[in-house]
Design an enzyme around this catalytic site. Sequence first.
Site, PDB file in Angstrom:
ATOM      1  CE  LYS A   1      10.697  19.017 -11.955  1.00 20.07           C
ATOM      2  NZ  LYS A   1       9.412  18.889 -12.621  1.00 20.07           N
TER       3      LYS A   1
ATOM      4  CB  SER B   1      12.463  21.625 -15.951  1.00 21.55           C
ATOM      5  OG  SER B   1      11.674  22.782 -16.151  1.00 21.55           O
TER       6      SER B   1
ATOM      7  CG  HIS C   1      -1.682  -1.258   1.427  1.00 22.33           C
ATOM      8  ND1 HIS C   1      -2.930  -1.510   0.901  1.00 22.33           N
ATOM      9  CD2 HIS C   1      -1.327  -2.393   2.095  1.00 22.33           C
ATOM     10  CE1 HIS C   1      -3.312  -2.730   1.253  1.00 22.33           C
ATOM     11  NE2 HIS C   1      -2.364  -3.288   1.969  1.00 22.33           N
TER      12      HIS C   1
END
Length: 467
Positions: A289, A283, A162
């Site tokens: 990034k 980016s 999970h």
Amino acid sequence: MSSSDAPKKLWGGRFTGAVDPLMDAFNASIHFDKRMYAADLVGSMAYSKALAKNNIITEEERDTLVNGLQQVMDEWQGNKFVIKPGDEDIHTANERRLGEIIGPLAGKLHTGRSRNDQVATDMRLWLRDEASAILAHLKELIAVTVARAEKEIDALLPGYTHLQRAQPIRWSHFLLSYAWLWHADAERLEQLIERLNVLPLGSGALAGHAFNIDREFLAKELGFRGIINNSLYAVSDRDFVAEFLFWASLTMVHISRIAEDLIIYSSSEFGFVKLADAYSTGSSLMPQKKNPDSLELLRGKSGRVFGGMSGFMMSYKGIPSTYNKDLQEDKEPMFDAADTLSGSLQITAGVLSTMQIFPERMRGALSADMLATDLAEYLVRKGVPFRETHHISGAAVKMAEDRGTSLDTLTVEDLKTLHPSFADDVANVWSYETSIDNRTAPGGTSKPAVLDQIKKLQAWLAQGKKL
Ligand SMILES: *[C@@H]1O[C@H](CO)[C@@H](O)[C@H](O)[C@H]1NC(C)=O
Ligand SMILES: *[C@@H]1O[C@H](CO)[C@@H](O)[C@H](O)[C@H]1NC(C)=O
Ligand SMILES: *[C@@H]1O[C@H](CO)[C@@H](O)[C@H](O)[C@H]1NC(C)=O
């Protein structure tokens, strides 16, 4: 004719002449089925031999046909083949060119054959080769994964359920979980190749061959393991395409899932892995990034392949017996799935072989509460029934939580208030290594169990190489 005396058709439009050029374009498959030129020519060479064997043509004619077909093959391979208007599919194009090279004898090649059994044969030949190449890429991916698992066997990290921290595991165990999925994919693909490798040729348009062609001979010539025993079935069966598209979809699901895992693991919050520059991009706006584009593309492409499968299934259902033009919709998804799989498997292998891991970050994500199961198992070893120990360990977790401390800082005295069987040796529980190496049963995350998995996969890979 002026517009006033032209007969006015209510439904007029283009539908007046014998030919609608738009329909020609709509109908044509040459722009995609030309990929099967080699399979088509190889099939025709074998067919020429079978025709001679049955004395439908002479041996001399056979040789002329085979040599002519070889010349057409050379033109394709040398990028010299010119597709002409009227070449609506690869079969027509090859036969047209053969006629230009060897003359009217080319007209004998198609004796007893239909494009229906021809195209079914071409597709099986094409996919057989292509699937074998894809299988090699898949095995390469497994080899890369196994090598990495062997090298990084001592890296530990949280195993998740999970997406919540569950129990400590080896990084190698995680990697191998995908290697085993791909191993199953490889087995399925091998079985699929075996199943599709049967001969439709010699079935005519649908009813069978009128000149009693030797189909067993044809099968042998073309490397098929046997013949399809019913001519209606032979020309209409595309189950092998459906199976391949399902296979491709499922394999892409596996690739998509590891891509998702690695995207999460490469985020700053996790920081377990870092992709090589070759497989990520910056980016255009934010200089800090580094985006896992390769993995996102892989995840995205799984949808494309599944779409090809579902689209083809919808075309395939509900068509009446034997060949119908709907079946022309089988090729593009098959080609596209083959291309996508071929690329995706190689990119996945590239990502996996070049990314960097950060074992300290992985280990840093482990927390003592992940040993709660081990605490329960400690009491089991002291003879307390597991159902009871589960509650006791849960109470210990709560006690630590209430105090705002970590589970492993509870003293033996604290624990004794929960059950009298706790003793000083409970200190041994607070080791991630012990927890991991306790899972000794085959298939578990202990070092010997993981090494055993590596050995098994290496043996399987080595066996494949010998074939
Ligand atoms: C459509 O293509 C088939 C070959 O696949 C050909 O026999 C037929 O003449 C073509 N029909 C039209 C309308 O172009
Ligand atoms: C055709 O029949 C033979 C003999 O029973 C069988 O072995 C073979 O599998 C059949 N071929 C196919 C494609 O089912
Ligand atoms: C499992 O861990 C316990 C300590 O928590 C240890 O006493 C036991 O020997 C371990 N068992 C195995 C099979 O490693």
